[in-house]
Design a protein around this motif. Structure first.
Motif, PDB file in Angstrom:
ATOM      1  N   GLU A 222     -48.684 -60.716 -15.000  1.00  0.00           N
ATOM      2  CA  GLU A 222     -49.746 -59.834 -15.496  1.00  0.00           C
ATOM      3  C   GLU A 222     -51.012 -60.012 -14.659  1.00  0.00           C
ATOM      4  OE1 GLU A 222     -49.799 -59.254 -20.124  1.00  0.00           O
ATOM      5  OE2 GLU A 222     -49.175 -61.316 -19.720  1.00  0.00           O
ATOM      6  N   TYR A 223     -51.327 -61.258 -14.353  1.00  0.00           N
ATOM      7  CA  TYR A 223     -52.555 -61.532 -13.603  1.00  0.00           C
ATOM      8  C   TYR A 223     -52.500 -60.874 -12.217  1.00  0.00           C
ATOM      9  CZ  TYR A 223     -56.404 -64.220 -11.568  1.00  0.00           C
ATOM     10  OH  TYR A 223     -57.577 -64.592 -10.960  1.00  0.00           O
ATOM     11  N   GLN A 224     -51.339 -60.942 -11.551  1.00  0.00           N
ATOM     12  CA  GLN A 224     -51.203 -60.320 -10.239  1.00  0.00           C
ATOM     13  C   GLN A 224     -51.289 -58.790 -10.348  1.00  0.00           C
ATOM     14  OE1 GLN A 224     -51.156 -61.848  -7.318  1.00  0.00           O
ATOM     15  NE2 GLN A 224     -51.284 -63.848  -8.356  1.00  0.00           N
ATOM     16  N   ALA A 225     -50.746 -58.213 -11.440  1.00  0.00           N
ATOM     17  CA  ALA A 225     -50.781 -56.757 -11.602  1.00  0.00           C
ATOM     18  C   ALA A 225     -52.186 -56.261 -11.898  1.00  0.00           C
ATOM     19  CB  ALA A 225     -49.821 -56.348 -12.722  1.00  0.00           C
ATOM     20  N   CYS A 272     -63.653 -60.852 -12.719  1.00  0.00           N
ATOM     21  CA  CYS A 272     -63.424 -59.413 -12.907  1.00  0.00           C
ATOM     22  C   CYS A 272     -62.024 -59.144 -13.459  1.00  0.00           C
ATOM     23  CB  CYS A 272     -63.617 -58.669 -11.588  1.00  0.00           C
ATOM     24  SG  CYS A 272     -65.334 -58.594 -11.035  1.00  0.00           S
ATOM     25  N   SER A 273     -61.033 -59.897 -12.972  1.00  0.00           N
ATOM     26  CA  SER A 273     -59.666 -59.715 -13.482  1.00  0.00           C
ATOM     27  C   SER A 273     -59.596 -60.069 -14.969  1.00  0.00           C
ATOM     28  CB  SER A 273     -58.689 -60.584 -12.684  1.00  0.00           C
ATOM     29  OG  SER A 273     -58.694 -60.222 -11.320  1.00  0.00           O
ATOM     30  N   CYS A 274     -60.255 -61.164 -15.352  1.00  0.00           N
ATOM     31  CA  CYS A 274     -60.260 -61.575 -16.763  1.00  0.00           C
ATOM     32  C   CYS A 274     -60.972 -60.534 -17.640  1.00  0.00           C
ATOM     33  CB  CYS A 274     -60.931 -62.938 -16.907  1.00  0.00           C
ATOM     34  SG  CYS A 274     -60.003 -64.286 -16.147  1.00  0.00           S
ATOM     35  N   LEU A 275     -62.101 -60.013 -17.154  1.00  0.00           N
ATOM     36  CA  LEU A 275     -62.847 -59.011 -17.924  1.00  0.00           C
ATOM     37  C   LEU A 275     -62.049 -57.722 -18.079  1.00  0.00           C
ATOM     38  CD1 LEU A 275     -66.445 -59.499 -16.455  1.00  0.00           C
ATOM     39  CD2 LEU A 275     -65.680 -60.022 -18.779  1.00  0.00           C
ATOM     40  N   GLU A 304     -47.610 -51.335 -15.488  1.00  0.00           N
ATOM     41  CA  GLU A 304     -46.449 -51.252 -16.380  1.00  0.00           C
ATOM     42  C   GLU A 304     -46.075 -52.612 -16.944  1.00  0.00           C
ATOM     43  OE1 GLU A 304     -43.793 -48.757 -18.341  1.00  0.00           O
ATOM     44  OE2 GLU A 304     -45.427 -48.252 -16.958  1.00  0.00           O
ATOM     45  N   VAL A 305     -46.163 -53.652 -16.142  1.00  0.00           N
ATOM     46  CA  VAL A 305     -45.802 -54.987 -16.617  1.00  0.00           C
ATOM     47  C   VAL A 305     -46.759 -55.456 -17.713  1.00  0.00           C
ATOM     48  CG1 VAL A 305     -47.164 -56.140 -14.808  1.00  0.00           C
ATOM     49  CG2 VAL A 305     -45.251 -57.354 -15.902  1.00  0.00           C
TER      50      VAL A 305
END
Length: 417
Positions: A222-225, A272-275, A304-305
C-alpha cells in the motif's frame, strides 16, 4: 266538572339509603320470559363508615336454571350510574299522589357456582389488549387470522422453552465453573472485543513508535502504491495550501499538517504519503450509506491495491436480495477512527490534535475521546491559534510510555428534567 289533580313527592337517596332506592335490572344474555319465578336478593357492604364502600351493592337473581349477579361498583358496573341520575315514580291511584325516588341500574350476568363474584372482574382487569384481540380472532376471525394466531403462539411457546433451556444451561455452567472463573472469562472476552476495532497494540514496547507499528497501519504494498498519487500534497507555500483548500477535497487536519512539512526530501515524501493515506481513511469513514456501493466510491486517485485492502479490513460483506455488497457498521467506523488516530500520531511525533480530526470525521468529541482513551493515550487541553487572530481550546492526545490504563466507565449521569 273539576279536572283530576296529582301530586308527587321526591324521596332523596340520603333519606332512604342506597339499599332502599329503586332497583332496575337488565340481563346481559336476553330478556326474562317470566319475572315471577325470579328470587332477588340485595346485599349491602358491611363497611358502612367507609365513604367509598358504604354505597356498594350486589344484587343476585336466582331462576330455575341459572343464577345471575350484578353490582354497582367495579369494572362490570354500568357507567351510566355515574354519568346521570335515574328516577322511578309510583302512583297511588286512590290518593292521586306519586312517590318519586332515586333508581340504580344493575347489569345481571350469569354466575356459576365455584366462581368468585369478583373473579371475572379481576380477570378482565388484568387481560391485556393483545389477549382480548386474540380472543376475538379465536371466536370470529378468518382462517388466515387463526393460522397466524396459532403460529405466533407456537413461536411464543418455542421462545419460552428456549429461555428455560438457556437458564438451565447457565445455572449448570455457574455451578460447574464458579462465579470467579466466569468473571475472569468475561473480562478476557471484553478485552478481545475491544481489540477488534483497535490497531494491533504492543503495550510492552520500549519506544512509542513500536506501540502501534507503522507497518501494521499501512502495509508495504500500500505504501509503495500511495507514492504515485500523493504528488498534489508536495507543496510548501501558503498560497498553494489555500488553493488546495479551495478544492474541498482535503480535510483541515491534512491542510494544517502541510504547513509544517519537514525540509528533508525523504522525510517530506514520507509525511505526504502518510497524509494522503490518512485522507483516504477520512473519505472512507464519511461515505454515506447510499454512496457506499463498491470500492470505486473512494475515487479514481486511490490505487487498486489500497482499495482492496480497505474493503477487506474496514467493511463487512452482506448478502441481500440476491446481491453481495460491502457495508460499514458502527464498529467498523470506530475501527477507522482508531487507525486514523494511530497514523496521526506517527505523522506528528506521537502528539496529535483530536479536535481537527473530530471535525473532519463529523463525530462527537466524546466519541473520539473514548476511542483515544481505549488506545491508552493521555488527553490534555491546549490553546491553538486559529486564522483571524482567535484561539480555541483543542484536545491533544499524546502517546507516552507506559500506556494510560483506562478505568472501567461508571456510566454518565442523566440530566434531570
Amino acid at each position: 266538572m273539576m279536572a283530576a289533580v296529582s301530586v308527587w313527592k321526591y324521596r332523596d337517596i340520603e333519606e332512604l339509603g342506597p339499599e332502599q332506592s329503586a332497583t332496575l335490572v337488565q340481563f346481559s344474555n336476553g330478556k326474562l320470559t317470566n319475572s315471577e319465578n325470579v328470587a332477588f336478593q340485595l346485599h349491602k357492604n358491611i363497611h358502612t363508615h367507609n365513604p367509598r364502600k358504604k354505597n356498594q351493592l350486589i344484587l343476585s337473581a336466582e331462576t330455575d336454571r341459572l343464577m345471575y349477579v350484578g353490582n354497582n361498583f367495579g369494572p362490570s358496573a354500568l357507567k351510566c350510574n355515574s354519568l346521570c341520575k335515574y328516577f322511578v315514580g309510583v302512583l297511588n291511584k286512590t290518593t292521586g299522589k306519586m312517590e318519586v325516588c332515586d333508581a340504580q341500574l344493575f347489569n345481571m350476568q350469569p354466575f356459576f357456582h365455584g366462581e368468585s363474584a369478583t373473579e371475572g372482574d379481576t380477570k378482565e382487569k388484568h387481560t391485556s389488549y393483545r389477549e382480548k384481540v386474540d380472543s376475538l380472532i379465536e371466536a370470529f376471525g378468518t382462517n388466515k387470522q387463526k393460522r397466524a394466531l396459532s403460529s405466533r403462539r407456537m413461536n411464543q411457546v418455542g421462545n419460552e422453552t428456549l429461555q428455560k433451556a438457556v437458564a438451565k444451561a447457565a445455572e449448570n455452567i455457574i455451578e460447574k465453573k464458579g462465579v470467579t472463573a466466569l468473571a475472569s472469562e468475561a473480562m478476557l472476552i471484553e478485552s478481545q472485543d475491544q481489540s477488534t476495532f483497535l490497531p494491533p497494540c504492543h503495550a510492552d514496547a520500549h519506544k512509542p513508535e513500536d506501540v502501534y507499528k507503522f507497518e501494521d497501519l499501512i502495509s508495504p504494498p500500500e505504501y509503495q502504491a500511495i507514492k504515485a498519487h500523493c504528488s498534489p500534497l508536495k507543496i510548501s507555500t501558503e498560497e498553494e495550501i489555500c488553493k488546495l483548500a479551495q478544492t474541498g477535497n482535503y480535510s483541515s487536519f491534512v491542510l494544517e499538517s502541510l504547513k509544517s512539512l519537514p525540509q528533508d526530501e525523504d522525510s517530506r515524501d514520507h509525511r505526504c504519503s502518510c497524509l494522503f493515506y490518512l485522507q483516504i481513511l477520512i473519505r472512507l469513514h464519511n461515505l454515506k450509506n447510499h454512496e457506499f456501493k463498491h470500492k470505486g466510491s473512494l475515487g479514481g486517485d486511490v490505487a487498486e491495491v489500497v482499495k482492496n485492502s480497505l474493503m477487506k479490513y474496514f467493511t463487512v460483506l452482506t448478502y441481500n436480495n440476491g446481491r453481495i455488497k460491502n457495508v460499514m457498521p458502527t464498529s467498523m467506523k470506530a475501527k477507522i477512527v482508531a487507525y486514523i488516530i494511530a497514523l496521526a500520531l506517527h505523522i506528528n511525533s506521537f502528539q496529535t490534535d483530536l479536535t481537527f480530526l473530530q471535525r473532519d470525521l463529523n463525530i462527537s468529541e466524546n466519541r473520539i475521546l473514548d476511542i483515544a482513551r481505549a488506545m491508552g493515550l493521555k488527553i490534555a487541553k491546549k490553546k491553538v491559534d486559529m486564522s483571524g487572530g482567535t484561539a480555541e481550546d483543542h484536545k491533544i492526545a499524546t502517546l507516552s510510555l507506559p500506556l494510560a490504563v483506562r478505568s472501567k466507565p461508571q456510566g454518565r449521569k442523566r440530566r434531570k428534567m
